[in-house]
Design an enzyme around this catalytic site. Sequence first.
Site, PDB file in Angstrom:
ATOM      1  N   ASP A  90       4.173  -4.915   7.869  1.00  0.00           N
ATOM      2  CA  ASP A  90       4.527  -3.538   7.485  1.00  0.00           C
ATOM      3  C   ASP A  90       5.709  -3.042   8.298  1.00  0.00           C
ATOM      4  O   ASP A  90       5.711  -3.141   9.537  1.00  0.00           O
ATOM      5  CB  ASP A  90       3.342  -2.598   7.768  1.00  0.00           C
ATOM      6  CG  ASP A  90       2.488  -2.350   6.547  1.00  0.00           C
ATOM      7  OD1 ASP A  90       3.021  -2.397   5.417  1.00  0.00           O
ATOM      8  OD2 ASP A  90       1.282  -2.106   6.719  1.00  0.00           O
ATOM      9  N   GLU A 189      -2.635   1.124  -3.953  1.00  0.00           N
ATOM     10  CA  GLU A 189      -3.743   1.630  -3.134  1.00  0.00           C
ATOM     11  C   GLU A 189      -4.373   2.873  -3.747  1.00  0.00           C
ATOM     12  O   GLU A 189      -3.690   3.851  -4.066  1.00  0.00           O
ATOM     13  CB  GLU A 189      -3.243   1.933  -1.704  1.00  0.00           C
ATOM     14  CG  GLU A 189      -4.348   2.468  -0.803  1.00  0.00           C
ATOM     15  CD  GLU A 189      -4.054   2.351   0.682  1.00  0.00           C
ATOM     16  OE1 GLU A 189      -3.053   1.708   1.067  1.00  0.00           O
ATOM     17  OE2 GLU A 189      -4.853   2.919   1.454  1.00  0.00           O
TER      18      GLU A 189
HETATM   19  O1  KIV Z   1      -1.689  -1.314   6.832  1.00  0.00           O
HETATM   20  C1  KIV Z   1      -2.521  -1.787   6.032  1.00  0.00           C
HETATM   21  O2  KIV Z   1      -3.580  -2.290   6.407  1.00  0.00           O
HETATM   22  C2  KIV Z   1      -2.199  -1.713   4.611  1.00  0.00           C
HETATM   23  C3  KIV Z   1      -3.259  -2.152   3.654  1.00  0.00           C
HETATM   24  C4  KIV Z   1      -4.311  -1.130   3.565  1.00  0.00           C
HETATM   25  C5  KIV Z   1      -2.700  -2.491   2.332  1.00  0.00           C
HETATM   26  O3  KIV Z   1      -1.143  -1.312   4.244  1.00  0.00           O
END
Ligand code: KIV
Length: 271
Positions: A90, A189
């Site tokens: 991310d 989501e």
């Molecule tokens: O940060 C995370 O765990 C996520 C998932 C919920 C898809 O983005």
Amino acid sequence: MSIHSQAKKITTHVLREMKEKGEKIAMLTAYDFSMAGILDRAGIDILLVGDSASNVMAGHETTLPVTLDQMIYHAQSVVRAVEKALVVVDLPFGSYQGNSTKALASAIAIMKESGAHAVKMEGGAEIKESVIRILSAGIPVMGHLGLTPQSIYKFGTYAVRAKEEEEAEKLKAEALLLENLGCFCIVLEKIPAKLGEEVSKSLKIPTIGIGAGSGTDGQVLVMHDMLGISTDFHPRFLRRYHNLSEEIDKAVKQYIIDVRSGDFPNEKEQY
Ligand code: KIV
């Protein structure tokens, strides 16, 4: 033989093939070396170094505080353990929004310093420039639509998104936009199952759902939630596969008893 078992490594290309053949994609989050190794050896397709590290690793209420350097640290630990899964990281809050030059620098830092295989970004039209720029550097991008936790203060609630026609139409258009820009996959989501299925059918790239029903091309859960390490989170979409917090509690209590009683270490456990 399944596409997963035929593949030596899971790549963006393999994921596309899995969608084409109707083979569901299994994704979980991971943040550290030991767990990532267990999940990889178990056969997971994608490991997401999620900014949920902010919640489950650091104890913050939201995903907003986690920094780029902290994400890189988690990603490095995960990458060291992984032999087969695709590792996606991310881009944390503040590292890409509203500034495509900064977005590219953040994505490059993640790829270069961690050895991960792709980045994930939350949002649609508003992050278009950043997505284009990152993709132009050859970095695969996973999109994320619906309930995007980095925007929690804008939403003001963790309730299901896109229940109304207007927001659903926007989500469908943005999913198509992300596909056309060149994203290899999109996380959906907390949206209605019908919408999750409709979007998934409309795209050539795979979708991965979390609270988006059974019609998406794969599923993702936060590892701490599905293993029952975290115990105070009970959304309808969460299936708990284990009660690890209870198991750990039992083991630690027994250890304390054994140390206090002098039972541990015994003769075989010493030199
Ligand atoms: O940060 C995370 O765990 C996520 C998932 C919920 C898809 O983005």
